[in-house]
Design an enzyme around this catalytic site. Structure first.
Site, PDB file in Angstrom:
ATOM      1  N   GLY A 233       0.773  -1.239   0.000  1.00  0.00           N
ATOM      2  CA  GLY A 233       0.000   0.000   0.000  1.00  0.00           C
ATOM      3  C   GLY A 233       0.800   1.282   0.000  1.00  0.00           C
ATOM      4  O   GLY A 233       0.235   2.365  -0.136  1.00  0.00           O
ATOM      5  N   PRO A 269       4.737  -5.185  -0.765  1.00  0.00           N
ATOM      6  CA  PRO A 269       4.694  -3.962  -1.562  1.00  0.00           C
ATOM      7  C   PRO A 269       4.673  -4.251  -3.070  1.00  0.00           C
ATOM      8  O   PRO A 269       5.302  -5.205  -3.533  1.00  0.00           O
ATOM      9  CB  PRO A 269       6.001  -3.264  -1.189  1.00  0.00           C
ATOM     10  CG  PRO A 269       6.933  -4.398  -0.890  1.00  0.00           C
ATOM     11  CD  PRO A 269       6.096  -5.492  -0.284  1.00  0.00           C
ATOM     12  N   ARG A 271       3.451  -1.249  -5.746  1.00  0.00           N
ATOM     13  CA  ARG A 271       3.644   0.065  -6.365  1.00  0.00           C
ATOM     14  C   ARG A 271       4.943   0.750  -5.941  1.00  0.00           C
ATOM     15  O   ARG A 271       5.645   1.329  -6.764  1.00  0.00           O
ATOM     16  CB  ARG A 271       2.462   0.951  -5.994  1.00  0.00           C
ATOM     17  CG  ARG A 271       2.385   2.244  -6.773  1.00  0.00           C
ATOM     18  CD  ARG A 271       1.313   3.169  -6.204  1.00  0.00           C
ATOM     19  NE  ARG A 271       0.108   2.498  -5.853  1.00  0.00           N
ATOM     20  CZ  ARG A 271      -0.992   2.434  -6.617  1.00  0.00           C
ATOM     21  NH1 ARG A 271      -0.995   3.040  -7.782  1.00  0.00           N
ATOM     22  NH2 ARG A 271      -2.062   1.798  -6.204  1.00  0.00           N
ATOM     23  N   ARG A 307      -5.421   2.910 -15.725  1.00  0.00           N
ATOM     24  CA  ARG A 307      -5.618   3.639 -14.462  1.00  0.00           C
ATOM     25  C   ARG A 307      -6.406   4.944 -14.601  1.00  0.00           C
ATOM     26  O   ARG A 307      -7.311   5.190 -13.816  1.00  0.00           O
ATOM     27  CB  ARG A 307      -4.273   3.898 -13.762  1.00  0.00           C
ATOM     28  CG  ARG A 307      -3.507   2.619 -13.409  1.00  0.00           C
ATOM     29  CD  ARG A 307      -2.347   2.866 -12.446  1.00  0.00           C
ATOM     30  NE  ARG A 307      -2.813   3.143 -11.116  1.00  0.00           N
ATOM     31  CZ  ARG A 307      -2.808   4.334 -10.553  1.00  0.00           C
ATOM     32  NH1 ARG A 307      -2.305   5.358 -11.207  1.00  0.00           N
ATOM     33  NH2 ARG A 307      -3.277   4.500  -9.342  1.00  0.00           N
ATOM     34  N   TYR A 311      -9.841   4.774 -12.527  1.00  0.00           N
ATOM     35  CA  TYR A 311      -9.866   5.454 -11.222  1.00  0.00           C
ATOM     36  C   TYR A 311      -9.795   6.983 -11.335  1.00  0.00           C
ATOM     37  O   TYR A 311      -9.692   7.666 -10.321  1.00  0.00           O
ATOM     38  CB  TYR A 311      -8.666   5.033 -10.359  1.00  0.00           C
ATOM     39  CG  TYR A 311      -8.343   3.573 -10.339  1.00  0.00           C
ATOM     40  CD1 TYR A 311      -9.211   2.658  -9.751  1.00  0.00           C
ATOM     41  CD2 TYR A 311      -7.158   3.100 -10.889  1.00  0.00           C
ATOM     42  CE1 TYR A 311      -8.901   1.316  -9.726  1.00  0.00           C
ATOM     43  CE2 TYR A 311      -6.842   1.758 -10.864  1.00  0.00           C
ATOM     44  CZ  TYR A 311      -7.715   0.868 -10.284  1.00  0.00           C
ATOM     45  OH  TYR A 311      -7.408  -0.453 -10.260  1.00  0.00           O
ATOM     46  N   CYS A 338     -12.814   3.244 -28.727  1.00  0.00           N
ATOM     47  CA  CYS A 338     -14.180   3.773 -28.863  1.00  0.00           C
ATOM     48  C   CYS A 338     -14.887   3.847 -27.518  1.00  0.00           C
ATOM     49  O   CYS A 338     -15.847   3.109 -27.254  1.00  0.00           O
ATOM     50  CB  CYS A 338     -14.962   2.904 -29.834  1.00  0.00           C
ATOM     51  SG  CYS A 338     -14.100   2.817 -31.392  1.00  0.00           S
ATOM     52  N   GLU A 339     -14.373   4.681 -26.646  1.00  0.00           N
ATOM     53  CA  GLU A 339     -14.948   4.918 -25.320  1.00  0.00           C
ATOM     54  C   GLU A 339     -14.598   6.352 -24.953  1.00  0.00           C
ATOM     55  O   GLU A 339     -13.440   6.766 -25.125  1.00  0.00           O
ATOM     56  CB  GLU A 339     -14.281   4.025 -24.250  1.00  0.00           C
ATOM     57  CG  GLU A 339     -14.422   2.561 -24.451  1.00  0.00           C
ATOM     58  CD  GLU A 339     -15.594   1.951 -23.695  1.00  0.00           C
ATOM     59  OE1 GLU A 339     -16.276   2.662 -22.944  1.00  0.00           O
ATOM     60  OE2 GLU A 339     -15.801   0.741 -23.890  1.00  0.00           O
TER      61      GLU A 339
END
Ligand code: LLP
Length: 404
Positions: A233, A269, A271, A307, A311, A338-339
């Site tokens: 985290g 860990p 990230r 990402r 998010y 196509c979004e």
């Protein structure tokens, strides 16, 4: 990564050279940054020599895992695929922990056969299933149980895992029930209490609260846990506005905890080890003026880096060749998918860009390639590891033949 004579370079390699040789989009990782992160992490907690299990989900490239393994790391896995990958990368089973809320019978069976350190269970039902399988194999299995400490990690709600409304772990009462259940089982050895309250945490206080919650539980039970798995985290600074996580204060809180409880600490860990080592290099296909802003249409899309779409996450975006000319309109960096959510970032001020220019999207080493997909039947990018002046392709670009 830095500018040298207006050219963005990773270690000693100009990004434009990589784009020319390997095409775009491409994921590029810096080996020396990885080494620096690993050494910093180890040094931050060296006084109690934790077992550090790299969270494979953050980056599943076998060559990256092999490099991380060389520093003595184990692995935190959450599926049979990740367990197989960790083993294939040479991580020894007794340094592997298996987390996740929904391990299937075949996954549990496989983990037992591979003799990994711990299966970290997340429900009483799962523990009963582990017990049943262990009994059928006539084995005694080391497990952990994940506590949901109901602690707010003060991070994005989508990546918060330690509050009671989140699906992860068990509450205090269930935990006591599980301790009793395990006491009466010949096939289960409850060795570990695990917690993981969320990801991209930059404030040490939620960690302090989490340790307090664990400490209270340990005081209330006479069960002897050998390990406390504190999860991962630890956040990284995606923008200059982010304050760095205070590792010293986290370490101090753990040392205080360890004075009361004689246990071995495990970390998971992801990230903080790999996040800021990776850059996604992309080329501008077209620029479209829509009146109030310009769309910078890149050859990278949400399938390559999910990402921002998933998010609303921010990734610093830099020109590969710097100039002093400033654009007159805001730029919106988008992909060809196509979004409408296939959008990386909107920036009011950026240097003037033209079609075919290269762009670097920063800090994508964690949950970049590992979250990528073949949406719109787009082949996945190449991955490249840079060490000084050396370039190594660590995963080939997918070809259309691979997916069609
Ligand atoms: N341990 C467990 C049990 C986890 O669930 C996770 C991450 C980690 C360790 C590693 O956490 P880290 O040190 O990387 O924060 N895809 C999201 C992040 C999801 C994290 C899921 N669990 C993102 O791109 O931000």
């Amino acid at each position: 990564m830095r500018y040298l004579k207006n050219k963005l370079i990773i270690e000693n390699i100009p990004i434009s050279n990589i784009a020319k040789k390997f095409g775009t989009p491409s994921y590029c990782y810096s080996f020396n940054k990885l080494k620096q992160n690993i050494n910093f992490f180890k040094k931050s907690f060296k006084s109690f020599s934790p077992l550090i299990c790299f969270a494979i989900k953050s980056n599943t490239n076998i060559n990256i895992i092999k490099e991380i393994k060389k520093f003595g790391f184990g692995a935190d896995v959450v599926s049979m695929g990740e367990l197989m990958m960790a083993l294939k990368a040479g991580i020894i089973p007794r340094k592997i922990v298996f987390s996740g809320v929904g391990k299937t019978t075949s996954e549990i069976s496989y983990a037992i056969d591979k003799k990994i350190l711990l299966i970290n269970a997340e429900s009483l039902s799962e523990i009963k299933e582990i017990n049943r399988i262990a009994k059928s194999k006539n084995k005694r299995i080391k497990i952990g149980v994940r506590l949901n400490p109901n602690t707010d990690a003060k991070t994005l709600s989508q990546i918060s895992t330690g509050k009671k409304e989140n699906k992860f772990g068990v509450n205090k009462n269930t935990l006591y029930e599980i301790i009793n259940y395990c006491k009466n089982s010949k096939n289960i050895d409850l060795k570990c209490l695990s917690v993981h309250i969320g990801s991209q945490i930059l404030d040490h206080k939620p960690y302090e609260k989490m340790l307090k919650a664990v400490s209270q539980i340990l005081n209330k039970t006479n069960h002897k846990f050998e390990f406390i798995d504190l999860g991962g985290g630890m956040g990284i600074t995606y923008t200059d506005k982010n304050k760095k996580l205070n590792y010293k204060k986290y370490n101090t809180a753990i040392l205080k905890f360890l004075r009361k409880h004689k246990v071995k600490i495990i970390f998971e860990p992801g990230r903080s080890i790999i996040g800021d080592t990776g850059t996604l290099v992309s080329k501008i296909i077209y620029i479209k003026d829509s009146g109030s802003k310009k769309f910078i249409i890149l050859d990278a899309a949400m399938n390559d880096l999910m990402r921002p779409a998933l998010y609303g996450a921010f990734h610093k975006t830099l020109p590969v060749t710097k100039s002093n000319k400033i654009s007159k309109k805001p730029y919106e960096f988008v992909g060809p998918i196509c979004e409408s959510t296939d959008k990386f970032v909107t920036l009011k001020k950026f240097q003037a860009l033209k079609e075919k220019d290269l762009i670097a999207i920063c800090d994508v080493g964690a949950y970049g390639m590992s979250l990528s997909s073949n949406y719109n039947l787009r082949p996945k990018p190449v991955e490249i590891l840079i060490n000084g002046s050396k370039i190594k392709v660590i995963r080939k670009r997918q070809k259309h033949e691979d997916i069609i």
